[in-house]
Design a protein around this motif. Structure first.
Motif, PDB file in Angstrom:
ATOM      1  N   THR A  83       0.846  -1.188   0.000  1.00 43.04           N
ATOM      2  CA  THR A  83       0.000   0.000   0.000  1.00 43.04           C
ATOM      3  C   THR A  83       0.888   1.247   0.000  1.00 43.04           C
TER       4      THR A  83
ATOM      5  N   ILE B 224      -1.837  -1.098  -3.777  1.00 44.54           N
ATOM      6  CA  ILE B 224      -2.973  -0.250  -3.393  1.00 44.54           C
ATOM      7  C   ILE B 224      -2.462   1.188  -3.267  1.00 44.54           C
TER       8      ILE B 224
ATOM      9  N   ASN C 205      -3.308   4.535  -1.936  1.00 43.09           N
ATOM     10  CA  ASN C 205      -4.247   5.132  -0.980  1.00 43.09           C
ATOM     11  C   ASN C 205      -4.202   6.650  -1.113  1.00 43.09           C
TER      12      ASN C 205
ATOM     13  N   GLN D  26      -7.553   3.491  -3.613  1.00 43.00           N
ATOM     14  CA  GLN D  26      -8.281   3.517  -2.338  1.00 43.00           C
ATOM     15  C   GLN D  26      -8.540   4.952  -1.886  1.00 43.00           C
TER      16      GLN D  26
END
Lengths: 95, 323
Positions: A2, A38, A40, A74
Protein backbone atom coordinates in the motif's frame (compact mmCIF):
# COMPACT_ATOMS: atom_id res chain seq x y z
CA UNK A 1 1.85 -3.16 -0.99
CA UNK A 2 0.00 0.00 0.00
CA UNK A 3 1.35 3.42 -0.96
CA UNK A 4 0.25 6.42 1.09
CA UNK A 5 -0.10 8.95 -1.71
CA UNK A 6 -0.47 11.96 0.56
CA UNK A 7 2.93 11.32 2.08
CA UNK A 8 4.42 11.27 -1.42
CA UNK A 9 2.60 14.10 -3.18
CA UNK A 10 0.89 16.18 -0.48
CA UNK A 11 -2.74 17.21 -0.73
CA UNK A 12 -2.74 17.88 -4.49
CA UNK A 13 -1.02 15.56 -6.96
CA UNK A 14 0.56 17.60 -9.74
CA UNK A 15 4.28 16.89 -9.72
CA UNK A 16 4.95 14.56 -12.65
CA UNK A 17 8.49 13.87 -11.54
CA UNK A 18 7.12 12.36 -8.35
CA UNK A 19 4.57 10.39 -10.37
CA UNK A 20 7.26 8.96 -12.63
CA UNK A 21 9.55 8.13 -9.71
CA UNK A 22 6.72 6.47 -7.84
CA UNK A 23 5.94 4.30 -10.84
CA UNK A 24 9.52 3.35 -11.57
CA UNK A 25 10.75 2.88 -8.03
CA UNK A 26 7.71 1.42 -6.30
CA UNK A 27 4.83 0.34 -8.51
CA UNK A 28 6.69 -1.38 -11.36
CA UNK A 29 8.95 -3.46 -9.08
CA UNK A 30 5.97 -4.51 -6.96
CA UNK A 31 3.97 -5.56 -10.02
CA UNK A 32 6.98 -7.41 -11.42
CA UNK A 33 7.16 -9.31 -8.15
CA UNK A 34 3.50 -10.28 -8.48
CA UNK A 35 2.27 -8.01 -5.72
CA UNK A 36 -1.00 -6.13 -5.70
CA UNK A 37 -0.48 -2.39 -5.29
CA UNK A 38 -2.97 -0.25 -3.39
CA UNK A 39 -2.68 3.48 -4.00
CA UNK A 40 -4.25 5.13 -0.98
CA UNK A 41 -5.32 8.65 -1.89
CA UNK A 42 -6.72 9.56 1.54
CA UNK A 43 -5.93 13.24 2.14
CA UNK A 44 -5.33 13.98 -1.56
CA UNK A 45 -8.09 16.31 -2.74
CA UNK A 46 -7.20 16.45 -6.42
CA UNK A 47 -4.79 15.35 -9.13
CA UNK A 48 -3.91 16.63 -12.55
CA UNK A 49 -4.36 14.47 -15.60
CA UNK A 50 -0.63 14.93 -16.24
CA UNK A 51 0.23 13.45 -12.86
CA UNK A 52 -2.00 10.42 -13.26
CA UNK A 53 -0.80 9.95 -16.85
CA UNK A 54 2.84 9.95 -15.74
CA UNK A 55 2.03 7.42 -13.04
CA UNK A 56 -0.29 5.11 -14.99
CA UNK A 57 0.05 5.34 -18.77
CA UNK A 58 3.05 3.06 -19.22
CA UNK A 59 1.55 0.54 -16.83
CA UNK A 60 -1.65 0.47 -18.90
CA UNK A 61 0.39 0.00 -22.06
CA UNK A 62 2.20 -2.91 -20.43
CA UNK A 63 -0.63 -4.69 -18.66
CA UNK A 64 -3.71 -3.44 -20.53
CA UNK A 65 -6.96 -3.66 -18.62
CA UNK A 66 -5.51 -6.44 -16.45
CA UNK A 67 -3.63 -3.68 -14.66
CA UNK A 68 -6.80 -2.89 -12.79
CA UNK A 69 -6.73 -6.33 -11.17
CA UNK A 70 -3.26 -5.54 -9.89
CA UNK A 71 -3.46 -1.84 -8.96
CA UNK A 72 -6.30 -0.65 -6.73
CA UNK A 73 -7.25 2.92 -5.92
CA UNK A 74 -8.28 3.52 -2.34
CA UNK A 75 -10.10 6.42 -0.68
CA UNK A 76 -10.12 8.58 -3.79
CA UNK A 77 -11.96 11.88 -3.79
CA UNK A 78 -14.52 12.22 -6.57
CA UNK A 79 -12.11 14.53 -8.45
CA UNK A 80 -9.20 12.10 -8.20
CA UNK A 81 -11.45 9.22 -9.26
CA UNK A 82 -12.63 11.15 -12.30
CA UNK A 83 -9.06 11.92 -13.42
CA UNK A 84 -7.95 8.30 -12.90
CA UNK A 85 -10.90 7.10 -14.96
CA UNK A 86 -10.14 9.66 -17.66
CA UNK A 87 -6.57 8.46 -18.06
CA UNK A 88 -7.61 4.81 -17.94
CA UNK A 89 -10.26 5.38 -20.57
CA UNK A 90 -8.13 7.24 -23.09
CA UNK A 91 -5.17 4.92 -22.63
CA UNK A 92 -7.31 1.82 -23.14
CA UNK A 93 -8.85 3.51 -26.19
CA UNK A 94 -5.34 4.19 -27.48
CA UNK A 95 -4.09 0.59 -27.27
CA UNK B 1 11.73 46.16 -27.56
CA UNK B 2 8.91 48.40 -26.52
CA UNK B 3 5.64 47.65 -24.77
CA UNK B 4 2.89 49.82 -23.38
CA UNK B 5 0.62 49.17 -20.41
CA UNK B 6 -2.69 50.95 -20.73
CA UNK B 7 -5.57 51.72 -18.43
CA UNK B 8 -7.46 48.61 -19.49
CA UNK B 9 -5.42 45.69 -20.79
CA UNK B 10 -7.62 42.70 -20.15
CA UNK B 11 -8.56 39.69 -22.24
CA UNK B 12 -11.39 41.41 -24.08
CA UNK B 13 -8.86 43.81 -25.59
CA UNK B 14 -5.74 41.67 -25.44
CA UNK B 15 -5.01 42.08 -29.15
CA UNK B 16 -4.85 45.86 -28.66
CA UNK B 17 -2.25 45.41 -25.92
CA UNK B 18 -0.24 42.99 -28.07
CA UNK B 19 -0.15 45.50 -30.91
CA UNK B 20 1.74 47.92 -28.64
CA UNK B 21 4.58 45.41 -28.49
CA UNK B 22 7.54 46.26 -30.69
CA UNK B 23 10.02 43.36 -30.76
CA UNK B 24 12.75 45.28 -32.62
CA UNK B 25 15.99 46.09 -30.76
CA UNK B 26 15.87 42.90 -28.69
CA UNK B 27 18.63 44.03 -26.32
CA UNK B 28 16.53 46.83 -24.87
CA UNK B 29 13.13 46.79 -23.15
CA UNK B 30 11.28 50.07 -22.85
CA UNK B 31 8.08 49.77 -20.82
CA UNK B 32 5.74 52.74 -20.94
CA UNK B 33 2.50 53.21 -19.05
CA UNK B 34 -0.72 55.16 -19.37
CA UNK B 35 -0.17 58.57 -17.80
CA UNK B 36 -3.24 58.53 -15.56
CA UNK B 37 -4.22 54.96 -14.76
CA UNK B 38 -2.70 51.51 -15.21
CA UNK B 39 -4.91 48.46 -15.03
CA UNK B 40 -3.76 45.23 -16.64
CA UNK B 41 -4.34 41.50 -16.64
CA UNK B 42 -1.73 39.39 -14.79
CA UNK B 43 -0.78 37.88 -18.17
CA UNK B 44 0.41 41.30 -19.30
CA UNK B 45 2.71 41.53 -16.31
CA UNK B 46 3.92 37.98 -16.85
CA UNK B 47 4.79 38.77 -20.47
CA UNK B 48 6.65 41.96 -19.54
CA UNK B 49 8.57 40.14 -16.80
CA UNK B 50 9.53 37.34 -19.17
CA UNK B 51 10.71 39.85 -21.77
CA UNK B 52 12.68 41.70 -19.10
CA UNK B 53 14.77 38.60 -18.45
CA UNK B 54 15.89 38.63 -22.06
CA UNK B 55 17.81 41.89 -21.73
CA UNK B 56 20.49 43.17 -19.35
CA UNK B 57 18.95 44.82 -16.29
CA UNK B 58 20.47 48.18 -17.15
CA UNK B 59 18.74 48.07 -20.55
CA UNK B 60 15.27 47.82 -19.02
CA UNK B 61 13.42 51.12 -18.74
CA UNK B 62 10.29 51.48 -16.63
CA UNK B 63 10.47 55.11 -15.70
CA UNK B 64 8.09 58.00 -15.35
CA UNK B 65 5.16 56.01 -14.07
CA UNK B 66 2.74 58.85 -13.42
CA UNK B 67 -0.48 56.84 -13.21
CA UNK B 68 -2.29 57.12 -9.90
CA UNK B 69 -2.53 53.33 -9.80
CA UNK B 70 1.17 52.85 -10.55
CA UNK B 71 1.75 51.31 -7.13
CA UNK B 72 -0.23 48.32 -8.45
CA UNK B 73 2.77 47.45 -10.63
CA UNK B 74 4.94 47.52 -7.55
CA UNK B 75 2.63 45.32 -5.53
CA UNK B 76 2.35 42.82 -8.37
CA UNK B 77 6.13 42.57 -8.33
CA UNK B 78 6.88 44.07 -11.73
CA UNK B 79 9.73 46.34 -10.61
CA UNK B 80 11.34 43.46 -8.73
CA UNK B 81 10.91 41.06 -11.65
CA UNK B 82 12.60 43.56 -13.96
CA UNK B 83 15.38 44.21 -11.46
CA UNK B 84 14.36 47.85 -11.12
CA UNK B 85 14.12 49.89 -7.97
CA UNK B 86 10.53 50.76 -7.24
CA UNK B 87 9.67 54.46 -6.99
CA UNK B 88 6.95 53.55 -4.51
CA UNK B 89 7.62 53.47 -0.82
CA UNK B 90 4.16 52.34 0.17
CA UNK B 91 3.51 50.13 3.15
CA UNK B 92 2.73 46.72 1.74
CA UNK B 93 -0.51 45.30 3.00
CA UNK B 94 -1.12 41.66 3.58
CA UNK B 95 -1.78 40.22 0.12
CA UNK B 96 -4.21 37.56 1.38
CA UNK B 97 -7.41 37.30 -0.58
CA UNK B 98 -6.31 39.39 -3.53
CA UNK B 99 -3.34 38.43 -5.64
CA UNK B 100 -0.21 36.37 -6.17
CA UNK B 101 2.54 38.67 -7.42
CA UNK B 102 4.81 37.75 -10.31
CA UNK B 103 6.69 34.59 -9.53
CA UNK B 104 9.40 32.94 -11.57
CA UNK B 105 9.24 29.13 -11.64
CA UNK B 106 12.08 27.11 -13.10
CA UNK B 107 11.76 23.65 -11.54
CA UNK B 108 9.04 21.21 -10.60
CA UNK B 109 9.95 21.70 -6.94
CA UNK B 110 9.35 25.44 -7.28
CA UNK B 111 6.07 24.66 -9.03
CA UNK B 112 4.90 22.40 -6.19
CA UNK B 113 5.86 25.01 -3.59
CA UNK B 114 4.08 27.75 -5.52
CA UNK B 115 0.88 25.72 -5.80
CA UNK B 116 0.83 24.75 -2.15
CA UNK B 117 1.45 28.32 -1.02
CA UNK B 118 -0.91 30.18 -3.36
CA UNK B 119 -4.24 28.80 -2.16
CA UNK B 120 -4.04 30.06 1.43
CA UNK B 121 -3.17 33.49 0.02
CA UNK B 122 -6.14 33.53 -2.38
CA UNK B 123 -8.53 32.26 0.33
CA UNK B 124 -10.55 30.09 -2.03
CA UNK B 125 -13.06 27.38 -1.18
CA UNK B 126 -11.72 23.80 -1.53
CA UNK B 127 -13.54 23.04 -4.79
CA UNK B 128 -12.45 26.34 -6.30
CA UNK B 129 -8.93 25.78 -5.03
CA UNK B 130 -8.63 22.46 -6.86
CA UNK B 131 -9.65 24.05 -10.15
CA UNK B 132 -7.03 26.78 -9.80
CA UNK B 133 -4.35 24.35 -8.66
CA UNK B 134 -5.19 22.24 -11.68
CA UNK B 135 -4.83 25.13 -14.12
CA UNK B 136 -1.59 26.41 -12.62
CA UNK B 137 -0.14 22.91 -12.35
CA UNK B 138 -0.76 22.08 -15.99
CA UNK B 139 0.30 25.43 -17.42
CA UNK B 140 3.55 25.68 -15.48
CA UNK B 141 4.43 22.12 -16.29
CA UNK B 142 3.87 22.79 -19.98
CA UNK B 143 6.47 25.54 -19.82
CA UNK B 144 8.98 23.45 -17.88
CA UNK B 145 8.64 20.50 -20.27
CA UNK B 146 8.07 22.00 -23.67
CA UNK B 147 9.17 25.64 -23.81
CA UNK B 148 12.95 25.25 -23.43
CA UNK B 149 12.86 28.61 -21.66
CA UNK B 150 16.04 29.28 -19.73
CA UNK B 151 14.23 31.67 -17.41
CA UNK B 152 11.32 29.30 -16.83
CA UNK B 153 7.77 30.51 -16.37
CA UNK B 154 6.51 33.81 -14.99
CA UNK B 155 3.15 33.46 -13.27
CA UNK B 156 0.78 35.94 -11.63
CA UNK B 157 -2.79 35.65 -10.37
CA UNK B 158 -5.38 38.05 -9.15
CA UNK B 159 -8.65 37.26 -7.42
CA UNK B 160 -11.45 39.75 -7.97
CA UNK B 161 -14.01 39.39 -5.23
CA UNK B 162 -16.47 41.71 -7.01
CA UNK B 163 -17.14 39.17 -9.77
CA UNK B 164 -15.69 36.15 -7.95
CA UNK B 165 -13.11 35.65 -10.69
CA UNK B 166 -9.50 34.53 -10.77
CA UNK B 167 -7.39 36.05 -13.53
CA UNK B 168 -4.27 34.09 -14.28
CA UNK B 169 -1.37 34.72 -16.60
CA UNK B 170 1.74 32.74 -17.45
CA UNK B 171 4.46 33.62 -19.91
CA UNK B 172 7.76 32.27 -21.12
CA UNK B 173 10.30 33.28 -23.71
CA UNK B 174 11.03 29.79 -24.95
CA UNK B 175 10.68 28.25 -28.39
CA UNK B 176 6.97 28.95 -28.80
CA UNK B 177 4.11 26.63 -29.65
CA UNK B 178 4.88 26.27 -33.35
CA UNK B 179 8.43 25.01 -32.76
CA UNK B 180 7.29 22.79 -29.92
CA UNK B 181 4.50 21.10 -31.87
CA UNK B 182 6.70 20.88 -35.00
CA UNK B 183 9.00 18.46 -33.23
CA UNK B 184 6.51 15.69 -33.97
CA UNK B 185 3.97 17.13 -36.39
CA UNK B 186 4.29 18.58 -39.84
CA UNK B 187 2.34 21.80 -39.66
CA UNK B 188 1.52 24.51 -42.14
CA UNK B 189 1.34 27.56 -39.90
CA UNK B 190 0.67 29.04 -36.50
CA UNK B 191 -3.08 28.44 -36.62
CA UNK B 192 -2.53 24.73 -37.10
CA UNK B 193 0.07 24.67 -34.33
CA UNK B 194 -2.38 26.27 -31.91
CA UNK B 195 -5.15 23.95 -33.04
CA UNK B 196 -2.98 20.89 -32.38
CA UNK B 197 -1.77 22.25 -29.04
CA UNK B 198 -5.38 22.58 -27.90
CA UNK B 199 -6.53 19.23 -29.28
CA UNK B 200 -6.76 16.50 -26.66
CA UNK B 201 -4.26 13.71 -27.14
CA UNK B 202 -1.85 15.70 -29.30
CA UNK B 203 1.57 16.47 -27.91
CA UNK B 204 4.76 17.81 -29.42
CA UNK B 205 6.69 14.88 -27.97
CA UNK B 206 5.18 12.11 -30.10
CA UNK B 207 2.56 11.28 -32.73
CA UNK B 208 1.64 8.11 -30.89
CA UNK B 209 -1.94 7.93 -29.65
CA UNK B 210 -1.89 8.03 -25.86
CA UNK B 211 1.30 10.07 -25.79
CA UNK B 212 4.57 9.17 -24.15
CA UNK B 213 5.04 7.82 -20.65
CA UNK B 214 4.91 11.38 -19.31
CA UNK B 215 3.00 13.37 -21.91
CA UNK B 216 -0.54 12.98 -23.14
CA UNK B 217 -1.21 16.38 -24.67
CA UNK B 218 -4.29 17.14 -22.64
CA UNK B 219 -3.40 20.02 -20.34
CA UNK B 220 -4.41 22.95 -22.56
CA UNK B 221 -7.59 21.19 -23.66
CA UNK B 222 -8.63 20.74 -20.01
CA UNK B 223 -8.01 24.42 -19.28
CA UNK B 224 -9.77 25.70 -22.39
CA UNK B 225 -12.70 23.44 -21.49
CA UNK B 226 -12.87 24.93 -18.02
CA UNK B 227 -13.09 28.38 -19.57
CA UNK B 228 -15.79 27.21 -22.01
CA UNK B 229 -17.91 25.84 -19.18
CA UNK B 230 -17.48 28.85 -16.90
CA UNK B 231 -18.30 31.20 -19.82
CA UNK B 232 -14.92 32.87 -19.62
CA UNK B 233 -12.12 33.90 -21.92
CA UNK B 234 -8.89 32.10 -22.62
CA UNK B 235 -6.00 33.43 -24.68
CA UNK B 236 -2.87 31.91 -26.18
CA UNK B 237 -0.38 34.23 -27.86
CA UNK B 238 2.71 32.70 -29.43
CA UNK B 239 4.78 33.82 -32.38
CA UNK B 240 2.58 36.21 -34.31
CA UNK B 241 -0.71 34.41 -33.73
CA UNK B 242 -3.28 34.82 -31.01
CA UNK B 243 -6.15 32.47 -30.26
CA UNK B 244 -8.90 33.80 -28.06
CA UNK B 245 -11.77 31.74 -26.74
CA UNK B 246 -14.67 34.16 -26.59
CA UNK B 247 -17.25 34.18 -23.85
CA UNK B 248 -20.12 31.80 -24.40
CA UNK B 249 -23.45 33.48 -24.98
CA UNK B 250 -25.27 33.73 -21.65
CA UNK B 251 -28.62 33.26 -23.37
CA UNK B 252 -27.62 29.70 -24.30
CA UNK B 253 -28.47 27.50 -21.36
CA UNK B 254 -27.25 24.06 -20.47
CA UNK B 255 -23.90 22.33 -20.46
CA UNK B 256 -21.85 23.26 -23.53
CA UNK B 257 -20.34 20.92 -26.08
CA UNK B 258 -16.62 20.58 -25.50
CA UNK B 259 -15.01 20.58 -28.91
CA UNK B 260 -11.72 18.78 -29.49
CA UNK B 261 -11.06 21.29 -32.28
CA UNK B 262 -10.67 24.76 -30.68
CA UNK B 263 -11.67 26.43 -33.93
CA UNK B 264 -15.17 25.00 -33.48
CA UNK B 265 -15.52 26.94 -30.23
CA UNK B 266 -16.64 30.55 -30.28
CA UNK B 267 -13.26 32.13 -30.86
CA UNK B 268 -11.21 34.80 -32.55
CA UNK B 269 -7.97 34.00 -34.35
CA UNK B 270 -5.63 36.88 -35.10
CA UNK B 271 -2.39 36.55 -37.01
CA UNK B 272 0.25 38.96 -38.18
CA UNK B 273 0.74 40.36 -34.69
CA UNK B 274 4.15 41.51 -33.42
CA UNK B 275 6.32 38.42 -33.11
CA UNK B 276 6.67 37.15 -29.55
CA UNK B 277 9.30 34.48 -29.18
CA UNK B 278 7.64 32.42 -26.52
CA UNK B 279 4.14 31.85 -25.26
CA UNK B 280 1.64 33.74 -23.15
CA UNK B 281 -1.40 31.96 -21.76
CA UNK B 282 -4.11 33.91 -20.01
CA UNK B 283 -7.32 32.65 -18.50
CA UNK B 284 -10.17 34.11 -16.49
CA UNK B 285 -12.14 31.72 -14.33
CA UNK B 286 -15.44 32.89 -12.90
CA UNK B 287 -15.64 30.71 -9.85
CA UNK B 288 -19.36 31.28 -9.36
CA UNK B 289 -20.04 30.05 -12.89
CA UNK B 290 -17.99 26.90 -12.63
CA UNK B 291 -20.02 23.75 -12.02
CA UNK B 292 -18.65 21.22 -9.61
CA UNK B 293 -15.13 20.43 -10.64
CA UNK B 294 -16.00 16.75 -10.77
CA UNK B 295 -18.83 17.33 -13.26
CA UNK B 296 -16.45 19.34 -15.38
CA UNK B 297 -13.87 16.56 -15.34
CA UNK B 298 -16.54 14.05 -16.36
CA UNK B 299 -17.49 16.16 -19.38
CA UNK B 300 -13.85 16.59 -20.37
CA UNK B 301 -13.32 12.86 -20.09
CA UNK B 302 -16.19 12.15 -22.49
CA UNK B 303 -14.92 14.72 -25.00
CA UNK B 304 -11.39 13.38 -24.77
CA UNK B 305 -12.34 9.76 -25.42
CA UNK B 306 -14.61 10.80 -28.26
CA UNK B 307 -11.73 12.70 -29.87
CA UNK B 308 -9.48 9.64 -29.71
CA UNK B 309 -12.18 7.43 -31.22
CA UNK B 310 -12.67 9.92 -34.04
CA UNK B 311 -8.93 10.03 -34.78
CA UNK B 312 -8.64 6.25 -34.73
CA UNK B 313 -11.62 5.94 -37.01
CA UNK B 314 -10.06 8.44 -39.40
CA UNK B 315 -6.84 6.42 -39.49
CA UNK B 316 -8.45 3.02 -40.05
CA UNK B 317 -8.79 1.60 -43.56
CA UNK B 318 -12.45 1.14 -44.44
CA UNK B 319 -14.04 -1.01 -47.17
CA UNK B 320 -13.99 0.62 -50.58
CA UNK B 321 -16.97 0.06 -52.80
CA UNK B 322 -16.41 0.14 -56.52
CA UNK B 323 -18.67 -0.48 -59.50
Amino acid sequence: MTIDMESVVGSFAENKDLARDLRRQSIEPALAAGETVILNFAGVTGATQSFVHAMMSELIRTYGEDLFDKVLFQKCSAAVQEVVETVAEYMLESL
Amino acid sequence: MKIHLSNSDFLRTFERFVRTFDPSEPHVLDVTTHDKWVSVHPAVLAMVAALGRQVPKENVRLDDVTAASGHYLDRMGLFAALGKESPYSIVKHESAGRFIPLTQIRTSQEQTRFISEMIPILHLLPDQADAIKYVVGELVRNVLEHAEASSGAFVALQYHSKNNMVRLGIADTGIGIMSSISRSWRIRGEAEAIRLALTPGVTGTTRREGGTETNAGAGLFFIKSMAVVSRDQFVIYSGSGLYKLLMRDKRIKGFPTLHANPFLDRHRWTEGLPYFKGTVVAVDLSLGQTPEFVALLAAIRAAYSSAIRERKKAGVKMPRFID
